[in-house]
Design an enzyme around this catalytic site. Structure first.
Site, PDB file in Angstrom:
ATOM      1  N   LYS A  10       0.816  -1.219   0.000  1.00 35.87           N
ATOM      2  CA  LYS A  10       0.000   0.000   0.000  1.00 35.87           C
ATOM      3  C   LYS A  10       0.850   1.269   0.000  1.00 35.87           C
ATOM      4  CE  LYS A  10      -3.977  -2.081   2.264  1.00 35.87           C
ATOM      5  NZ  LYS A  10      -4.862  -2.068   3.423  1.00 35.87           N
ATOM      6  N   CYS A  11       2.158   1.130   0.135  1.00 34.63           N
ATOM      7  CA  CYS A  11       3.073   2.270   0.244  1.00 34.63           C
ATOM      8  C   CYS A  11       3.761   2.521  -1.101  1.00 34.63           C
ATOM      9  CB  CYS A  11       4.122   1.978   1.319  1.00 34.63           C
ATOM     10  SG  CYS A  11       5.459   3.181   1.404  1.00 34.63           S
ATOM     11  N   GLY A  12       3.613   3.737  -1.628  1.00 30.82           N
ATOM     12  CA  GLY A  12       4.231   4.087  -2.901  1.00 30.82           C
ATOM     13  C   GLY A  12       5.744   3.986  -2.877  1.00 30.82           C
ATOM     14  N   ARG A  15       6.585   0.358  -3.130  1.00 27.22           N
ATOM     15  CA  ARG A  15       6.345  -0.142  -4.497  1.00 27.22           C
ATOM     16  C   ARG A  15       7.440   0.333  -5.457  1.00 27.22           C
ATOM     17  NH1 ARG A  15       1.062   1.481  -3.187  1.00 27.22           N
ATOM     18  NH2 ARG A  15       1.241   3.294  -4.588  1.00 27.22           N
TER      19      ARG A  15
END
Length: 143
Positions: A10-12, A15
């Site tokens: 969920k963390c950019g 990612r």
């Protein structure tokens, strides 16, 4: 190459870091630490290997941080580590472990310092910021 990323999908930043690892042709071991939390000792070792203090490795903006009064300077590392294991959302991310070292990859480009393999092509972060050019070289900001 043995590469492990402690990842939150969920963390950019997490990612982008994972994508940079893959852009070097490496398929890392992906540990989704929110459900596969490292042990107290493993977490302490990873933080030390990254050259951080336990407090530097914590996400102080999470609500549970204030709920548990983790800003109390009298709390020692063991208490903070116990809180991180009990509430893994408190672990800052992503941590990446390679044979060349361990880093908290914030920003995501810090992973390039511990990936001995070159990037295989251009790469831009999810927000469009160019990080790697077409020749696989790091983009120098402001140049």
């Amino acid at each position: 190459m043995d590469v492990t990323i402690y990842h939150n999908p969920k963390c950019g930043t997490s990612r982008n870091t994972l994508a940079l690892i893959r852009n070097a042709g490496v398929e890392p071991q992906v540990v989704e630490y929110l459900s596969a939390t490292p042990t107290h000792d493993a977490l302490a070792a990873m933080i030390a290997q990254a050259g951080l203090t336990v407090r530097e490795a914590m996400r102080s903006k999470e609500s549970v941080y204030s709920e548990l009064a983790l800003d109390n300077p009298e709390l020692g590392d063991d208490a903070l580590l116990d809180a991180m294991v009990a509430h893994p959302i408190l672990i800052n991310r992503p941590f990446v472990v390679t044979p060349a070292g361990t880093r908290l990859c914030r920003p995501s480009e810090l992973v390039l310092d511990i990936l001995p393999l070159p990037q295989k092509g251009a790469f831009a972060k999810e927000d469009g910021e160019a990080v790697i050019d077409d020749d696989g070289k790091r983009v120098v900001k402001g140049a």
